[in-house]
Design a protein around this motif. Structure first.
Motif, PDB file in Angstrom:
ATOM      1  N   ASN A  96       1.853  -2.902  19.470  1.00 47.47           N
ATOM      2  CA  ASN A  96       2.745  -2.115  20.327  1.00 47.47           C
ATOM      3  C   ASN A  96       4.081  -1.982  19.621  1.00 47.47           C
ATOM      4  O   ASN A  96       4.352  -2.672  18.631  1.00 47.47           O
ATOM      5  N   ASP A  97       4.927  -1.087  20.114  1.00 43.98           N
ATOM      6  CA  ASP A  97       6.208  -0.833  19.437  1.00 43.98           C
ATOM      7  C   ASP A  97       7.394  -1.068  20.368  1.00 43.98           C
ATOM      8  O   ASP A  97       8.386  -0.350  20.318  1.00 43.98           O
ATOM      9  N   ASP A  98       7.302  -2.096  21.234  1.00 40.36           N
ATOM     10  CA  ASP A  98       8.402  -2.385  22.145  1.00 40.36           C
ATOM     11  C   ASP A  98       9.534  -3.118  21.412  1.00 40.36           C
ATOM     12  O   ASP A  98       9.431  -3.470  20.234  1.00 40.36           O
ATOM     13  N   PHE A  99      10.614  -3.380  22.129  1.00 45.95           N
ATOM     14  CA  PHE A  99      11.812  -3.982  21.545  1.00 45.95           C
ATOM     15  C   PHE A  99      11.523  -5.363  20.963  1.00 45.95           C
ATOM     16  O   PHE A  99      11.959  -5.693  19.854  1.00 45.95           O
ATOM     17  N   PHE A 100      10.768  -6.181  21.695  1.00 46.98           N
ATOM     18  CA  PHE A 100      10.527  -7.553  21.254  1.00 46.98           C
ATOM     19  C   PHE A 100       9.659  -7.585  19.999  1.00 46.98           C
ATOM     20  O   PHE A 100       9.879  -8.405  19.097  1.00 46.98           O
ATOM     21  N   SER A 101       8.690  -6.686  19.915  1.00 47.03           N
ATOM     22  CA  SER A 101       7.860  -6.598  18.710  1.00 47.03           C
ATOM     23  C   SER A 101       8.700  -6.151  17.523  1.00 47.03           C
ATOM     24  O   SER A 101       8.531  -6.632  16.403  1.00 47.03           O
ATOM     25  N   SER A 102       9.623  -5.215  17.776  1.00 48.40           N
ATOM     26  CA  SER A 102      10.498  -4.735  16.712  1.00 48.40           C
ATOM     27  C   SER A 102      11.382  -5.850  16.177  1.00 48.40           C
ATOM     28  O   SER A 102      11.570  -5.979  14.951  1.00 48.40           O
TER      29      SER A 102
ATOM     30  N   CYS B 270       0.822  -1.213   0.000  1.00 47.28           N
ATOM     31  CA  CYS B 270       0.000   0.000   0.000  1.00 47.28           C
ATOM     32  C   CYS B 270       0.857   1.264   0.000  1.00 47.28           C
ATOM     33  O   CYS B 270       0.383   2.336  -0.369  1.00 47.28           O
ATOM     34  N   ASN B 271       2.108   1.130   0.411  1.00 51.05           N
ATOM     35  CA  ASN B 271       3.028   2.266   0.448  1.00 51.05           C
ATOM     36  C   ASN B 271       4.242   2.016  -0.442  1.00 51.05           C
ATOM     37  O   ASN B 271       5.331   2.525  -0.179  1.00 51.05           O
ATOM     38  N   LYS B 272       4.063   1.210  -1.497  1.00 54.01           N
ATOM     39  CA  LYS B 272       5.199   0.804  -2.320  1.00 54.01           C
ATOM     40  C   LYS B 272       5.979   2.013  -2.824  1.00 54.01           C
ATOM     41  O   LYS B 272       5.413   3.053  -3.173  1.00 54.01           O
ATOM     42  N   ASN B 273       7.300   1.851  -2.808  1.00 54.54           N
ATOM     43  CA  ASN B 273       8.251   2.887  -3.216  1.00 54.54           C
ATOM     44  C   ASN B 273       8.249   4.093  -2.289  1.00 54.54           C
ATOM     45  O   ASN B 273       8.815   5.144  -2.617  1.00 54.54           O
ATOM     46  N   GLU B 274       7.631   3.950  -1.123  1.00 49.02           N
ATOM     47  CA  GLU B 274       7.670   4.989  -0.097  1.00 49.02           C
ATOM     48  C   GLU B 274       7.987   4.335   1.234  1.00 49.02           C
ATOM     49  O   GLU B 274       7.602   3.196   1.494  1.00 49.02           O
ATOM     50  N   THR B 275       8.689   5.064   2.088  1.00 51.20           N
ATOM     51  CA  THR B 275       9.035   4.530   3.399  1.00 51.20           C
ATOM     52  C   THR B 275       7.842   4.618   4.337  1.00 51.20           C
ATOM     53  O   THR B 275       7.193   5.652   4.428  1.00 51.20           O
ATOM     54  N   ILE B 276       7.553   3.519   5.012  1.00 58.59           N
ATOM     55  CA  ILE B 276       6.523   3.535   6.043  1.00 58.59           C
ATOM     56  C   ILE B 276       7.201   3.377   7.398  1.00 58.59           C
ATOM     57  O   ILE B 276       8.054   2.497   7.587  1.00 58.59           O
ATOM     58  N   ASP B 277       6.879   4.254   8.306  1.00 58.96           N
ATOM     59  CA  ASP B 277       7.523   4.324   9.607  1.00 58.96           C
ATOM     60  C   ASP B 277       7.394   2.998  10.368  1.00 58.96           C
ATOM     61  O   ASP B 277       6.329   2.373  10.391  1.00 58.96           O
ATOM     62  N   LYS B 278       8.491   2.574  10.989  1.00 57.96           N
ATOM     63  CA  LYS B 278       8.490   1.317  11.737  1.00 57.96           C
ATOM     64  C   LYS B 278       7.429   1.305  12.827  1.00 57.96           C
ATOM     65  O   LYS B 278       6.764   0.299  13.054  1.00 57.96           O
ATOM     66  N   ASN B 279       7.284   2.423  13.522  1.00 60.00           N
ATOM     67  CA  ASN B 279       6.330   2.472  14.625  1.00 60.00           C
ATOM     68  C   ASN B 279       4.889   2.331  14.141  1.00 60.00           C
ATOM     69  O   ASN B 279       4.047   1.767  14.842  1.00 60.00           O
ATOM     70  N   ILE B 280       4.610   2.842  12.936  1.00 63.03           N
ATOM     71  CA  ILE B 280       3.274   2.685  12.366  1.00 63.03           C
ATOM     72  C   ILE B 280       2.998   1.207  12.092  1.00 63.03           C
ATOM     73  O   ILE B 280       1.931   0.679  12.409  1.00 63.03           O
ATOM     74  N   ILE B 281       3.981   0.520  11.504  1.00 64.69           N
ATOM     75  CA  ILE B 281       3.834  -0.916  11.226  1.00 64.69           C
ATOM     76  C   ILE B 281       3.607  -1.688  12.524  1.00 64.69           C
ATOM     77  O   ILE B 281       2.708  -2.523  12.628  1.00 64.69           O
TER      78      ILE B 281
END
Length: 225
Positions: free
Chosen positions: A185-191, A167-178
């Motif tokens: 959640n955006d904790d270390f283990f999920s990352s 859906c965001n091809k050729n564009e950067t999607i923020d890690k936290n959004i993913i």
């Protein structure tokens, strides 16, 4: 019977409650938000099948919110509610990615009929749609990735992640959004878990050298195709 999960953003509380209660008599499960920021937070944290947005809201208006949602999900039905009647406002709503537009005041029965119509339309699209990723054919609904008649089955998480990147091809999607959208959640283990799934997808897409998933300056991921 499973209820239809609906996100409703309406800053006029009395109207929002009326809409919520009316929809819930017709097998909808409604999450009511009072502004655009709250609605985007819930969109990232929960799964919805359809979205209703008031255009004029505090903190983040409906058009801005719809634009942000469309960067993550290109296909979820979005219906705008508005007191505006200018033609350019209607045009802007559709350009942003809205699927329907209902002017205030409106009848609850009409709102319900329009919601059901949008859901039926998107169901037909999802049943038939395949996406091209380079020379690969990706079927999000069936969770398959095909190349030259060879089919790979994806896990649910792999399919969701690839679809979000597409859906965001050729564009950067923020890690936290993913992380907030898929892992909640955006904790270390999920990352770390996300990094593992990125590696798995890279391997499954490795037969087309023109398709890459790159780490963009540690800000996020980009699907190049």
């Amino acid at each position: 019977m499973n209820k239809i999960k609906l996100l409703l953003a309406e800053d006029e509380l009395s109207l929002g409650i009326i809409i919520k209660e009316s929809l819930e008599t017709r097998d909808f499960e409604v999450t009511l938000c009072k502004d655009g920021d709250e609605a985007f937070k819930f969109f990232l944290e929960k799964e919805f099948e359809i979205i209703i947005l008031d255009v004029m809201m505090p903190k983040k208006d409906g058009f801005t919110l719809a634009s942000e949602i469309r960067k993550i999900n290109k296909h979820i039905p979005i219906l705008f509610l508005t007191a505006k009647s200018q033609v350019q406002d209607v045009v802007e709503g559709f350009k942003i990615g809205g699927n329907d537009y209902l002017k205030k005041p409106f009848s609850m029965e009409e709102l319900i009929v329009r919601c059901l119509s949008l859901l039926n339309r998107i169901k037909i699209i999802n049943e038939t749609q395949t996406l091209e990723i380079g020379t690969y054919i990706f079927n999000y609904t069936k969770q398959t990735l095909n190349l030259n008649n060879n089919s790979q089955t994806l896990t649910n998480r792999e399919s969701e992640l690839l679809y979000l990147l597409y859906c965001n091809k050729n564009e950067t999607i923020d890690k936290n959004i993913i992380l907030r959208k898929l892992w909640k959640n955006d904790d270390f283990f999920s990352s770390r878990s996300m990094d593992v799934f990125i590696t798995k997808l890279r391997k499954k897409l490795s037969e087309d050298e023109n398709v890459q998933i790159i780490n963009s300056r540690n800000e996020g991921y980009k699907l190049i195709c």
